[in-house]
Design a protein around this motif. Structure first.
Motif, PDB file in Angstrom:
ATOM      1  N   HIS A 183       0.882  -1.174   0.000  1.00 62.56           N
ATOM      2  CA  HIS A 183       0.000   0.000   0.000  1.00 62.56           C
ATOM      3  C   HIS A 183       0.915   1.218   0.000  1.00 62.56           C
ATOM      4  O   HIS A 183       1.852   1.300   0.798  1.00 62.56           O
ATOM      5  N   ALA A 184       0.670   2.158  -0.927  1.00 59.19           N
ATOM      6  CA  ALA A 184       1.596   3.271  -1.149  1.00 59.19           C
ATOM      7  C   ALA A 184       1.846   4.100   0.109  1.00 59.19           C
ATOM      8  O   ALA A 184       0.999   4.195   0.998  1.00 59.19           O
ATOM      9  N   ASN A 231       4.134  -4.453   5.109  1.00 62.51           N
ATOM     10  CA  ASN A 231       3.606  -3.697   3.967  1.00 62.51           C
ATOM     11  C   ASN A 231       4.577  -3.730   2.787  1.00 62.51           C
ATOM     12  O   ASN A 231       4.613  -2.818   1.983  1.00 62.51           O
ATOM     13  N   LEU A 232       5.374  -4.804   2.704  1.00 60.28           N
ATOM     14  CA  LEU A 232       6.394  -4.885   1.654  1.00 60.28           C
ATOM     15  C   LEU A 232       6.315  -6.214   0.923  1.00 60.28           C
ATOM     16  O   LEU A 232       6.014  -7.254   1.518  1.00 60.28           O
ATOM     17  N   GLN A 262      -5.673  -0.108  -6.280  1.00 57.97           N
ATOM     18  CA  GLN A 262      -5.254   0.042  -7.669  1.00 57.97           C
ATOM     19  C   GLN A 262      -4.132  -0.923  -8.030  1.00 57.97           C
ATOM     20  O   GLN A 262      -4.067  -1.436  -9.145  1.00 57.97           O
ATOM     21  N   LYS A 263      -3.242  -1.179  -7.088  1.00 64.57           N
ATOM     22  CA  LYS A 263      -2.175  -2.133  -7.350  1.00 64.57           C
ATOM     23  C   LYS A 263      -2.749  -3.523  -7.610  1.00 64.57           C
ATOM     24  O   LYS A 263      -2.267  -4.265  -8.464  1.00 64.57           O
ATOM     25  N   ARG A 264      -3.760  -3.868  -6.863  1.00 65.69           N
ATOM     26  CA  ARG A 264      -4.398  -5.164  -7.044  1.00 65.69           C
ATOM     27  C   ARG A 264      -4.982  -5.294  -8.452  1.00 65.69           C
ATOM     28  O   ARG A 264      -4.844  -6.342  -9.100  1.00 65.69           O
ATOM     29  N   ILE A 295      -8.917  -3.114   0.309  1.00 64.17           N
ATOM     30  CA  ILE A 295      -8.216  -2.452   1.414  1.00 64.17           C
ATOM     31  C   ILE A 295      -7.200  -3.409   2.039  1.00 64.17           C
ATOM     32  O   ILE A 295      -7.512  -4.586   2.286  1.00 64.17           O
ATOM     33  N   TRP A 296      -6.005  -2.925   2.278  1.00 73.59           N
ATOM     34  CA  TRP A 296      -4.942  -3.692   2.952  1.00 73.59           C
ATOM     35  C   TRP A 296      -4.960  -3.259   4.418  1.00 73.59           C
ATOM     36  O   TRP A 296      -4.282  -2.341   4.823  1.00 73.59           O
ATOM     37  N   ASN A 297      -5.778  -3.963   5.210  1.00 77.85           N
ATOM     38  CA  ASN A 297      -6.005  -3.510   6.583  1.00 77.85           C
ATOM     39  C   ASN A 297      -5.028  -4.153   7.572  1.00 77.85           C
ATOM     40  O   ASN A 297      -4.173  -4.960   7.200  1.00 77.85           O
TER      41      ASN A 297
END
Length: 565
Positions: free
Chosen positions: A415-416, A483-484, A502-504, A538-540
């Protein structure tokens, strides 16, 4: 058949050379002449020189024409050697003090290059200016004279006498004499187009296939030995041309015109160190092995080459060794060290040693504490991908080290990071549409309505205000390993401004097109690590914790397995 050997500078004195008209003239500059003299002097002054050690210059390529040698390649070096000898003539005791050198295209009724070179020490700059080649030769000669004068003025009073003997006796050229039936124009053209690179491998091949090295055998036996070596040579080179094989053992550190040269280098290094400043150190190592021209010695050394290659080939074909060794090479382990360790070890013992080395590569103060920018973080992410594949014993696929190297895989934020995102004003609305996924937390703030109004009414923000919008959309920066992931550099650059959402989308699109996605990276964006999939966009926190738990678990299995062995 072409002949290859080394010749001392002293062995050149009685020879006659000519530079054919199709070649350009002498063009070495002052710095090139000084560099050559400095290198030779460094060798002469080297305190730790071994007996019979010698300094080797790059190859010269010649073809015998009657009593003369046509100089096809290396004329710049040979001309400079001639000029050095001119300066040292008074210290050469033999009747013949230099070789003859003639530039065929530089001769006419008025000037003669051989004569100009013969008495260059008495020539003037005005005389040199009559011809552009004479001018460069004259400048090189005066540079040589000045180099010796400076050394003498700095305390080396007898510099020329001290230089002369090692130059004549311990400095050599690689002498490559082509067959008299070969066309010299074609050879020269191919040399200068880089199609005949005189690499260590080509020079070593000449040693192994040279008829003169098999004087103990009859002609039929010689042909059989040559055919056997040539066939095996081609098989080794063919295997190494497979990038999957090549990048498994090289990590892009080696660039050879002929890849078999790596095997020769490994064999030489197993026997000791090579001079890193010597481009032909590997060739000279094998050249020493051929001094007595013993067929037994030649076969023994070819056997060493085959055994090293076969060892590496065995590693490549063993799925577990492939992944363990591939990881170590990718993280800068020395291939030669692994070959040394392997010698005399049973496979199980060797694998245990590899495991210890792997564990050392990911040693840290807790995986959960790793951050972006730490070298060990990349090692951990790489090993997570490799070990995940290796743990699936029913799977036969291999981790693609060739793609890892050639596509420059690196660490990417899942996630940016808001503080790293830059969006031009004209791209604000499209960026918001692609990246903003409002959560219950977002809905509690007025900024949410501002964003919705901007999207609905196509209203742009001031650039100075938009950074706060980016931070609101993306949330707090997370540089932790949770997150990497790994992505190739090209994909990495195109994703840097994107949220997980968006990356997904892009990951899925790329995989549809056949782009290779590292297994753990794909698992992240498919949310395969998450126990509860509440929102795919969402990357929660729960997703991050589950991902971290898998990394710790997978790598922990490796450590536990090794401690139980």
């Amino acid at each position: 058949m072409s002949q290859l050997t080394e010749k001392r500078i002293g062995e050149l004195l009685a020879k006659k050379f000519f530079v054919p008209s199709y070649q350009r003239g002498y063009r070495w500059e002052e710095n090139q002449v000084n560099d050559l003299l400095d290198d030779i002097w460094f060798f002469i002054e080297k305190p730790s020189k071994k007996d019979h050690e010698w300094y080797c210059l790059q190859p010269i390529v010649v073809k015998k024409e009657g009593e003369q040698y046509e100089l096809l390649d290396g004329q710049q070096r040979l001309t400079t050697i001639f000029l050095i000898l001119k300066h040292l003539e008074r210290f050469i005791e033999s009747d013949v003090k230099n070789f003859e050198l003639d530039f065929k295209t530089r001769n006419n009724d008025i000037t003669n290059s051989k004569e100009f070179l013969r008495i260059i020490e008495v020539k003037s700059l005005d005389e040199a200016n009559e011809n552009i080649d004479y001018f460069h030769i004259y400048k090189a000669y005066t540079t040589i004279v000045e180099w010796f004068r400076e050394k003498a003025n700095n305390g080396y009073i007898s510099i020329s006498s001290k230089f002369a003997t090692p130059f004549l006796e311990s400095t050599k050229v690689i002498w490559y004499e082509i067959d008299e039936n070969q066309d010299e124009i074609e050879i020269f053209t191919r040399l200068n187009m880089g199609k005949i690179p005189l690499t260590n491998a080509e020079l070593i091949k000449a040693l192994f296939l040279n008829v003169s090295n098999y004087s103990e055998l009859d002609p039929k036996e010689i042909k059989l030995v040559q055919l056997e070596i040539a066939t095996e040579w081609d098989r080794i080179e063919y295997a190494l041309q497979n990038n999957e094989f090549w990048y498994f053992i090289t990590n892009n550190k080696f660039e050879f015109a002929t890849r078999i040269e790596l095997i020769f280098r490994l064999v030489a290094l197993l026997d000791g160190d090579l001079n890193k400043n010597d481009d032909y150190a590997t060739f000279r190592y094998f050249s020493e092995k051929f001094k007595n021209k013993s067929v037994k010695e030649i076969k023994f050394n070819w056997g060493l080459i085959k055994r090293v290659f076969q060892t590496i080939e065995e590693w490549f074909n063993d799925r577990e060794l492939y992944h363990k060794i591939g990881f170590l090479i990718a993280t800068a382990e020395n291939l030669n060290d692994l070959l040394r360790i392997c010698q005399g070890k049973r496979k199980g013992e060797f694998k245990s040693i590899l495991n210890l080395k792997i564990i050392e590569k990911i040693k840290c103060d807790g995986i959960e504490n790793l951050k972006y920018g730490q070298s060990v973080t990349k090692n951990v992410l790489l090993l997570h991908n490799i070990q995940t594949m290796l743990n699936n014993e029913d799977e036969t696929s291999k981790f693609p080290f060739d793609r890892y190297v050639t596509e420059n895989w690196d660490i990417e934020h899942i996630h940016a990071i808001a503080t790293k995102v830059s969006v031009k004003r004209e791209n604000q609305i499209s960026w918001l549409k692609q990246n903003y996924t409002p959560t219950q937390v977002h809905l509690q703030f007025d900024t949410h309505q501002k964003i919705q109004d901007a999207i609905d009414k196509n209203i742009e923000f001031l650039e100075s205000d938009f950074q706060a919008i980016i931070e609101f959309v993306l949330g707090d920066d997370d540089n932790s390993i949770r997150n990497l992931c790994l992505l190739d550099r090209g994909t990495n650059r195109s994703y840097k401004n994107d949220s997980f959402k968006q990356k997904r989308v892009k990951i899925i699109e790329n995989e549809k097109k056949g782009t290779f996605i590292p297994i753990c990276t794909k698992n992240v964006f498919m949310k395969y690590y998450s126990n509860e999939v509440s929102d795919l966009e969402i990357w929660n926190e729960k997703d991050r914790d589950s991902y971290l738990a898998d990394i710790v678990n997978v790598l922990g299995q490796l450590e536990n397995k090794n401690s139980n062995n």
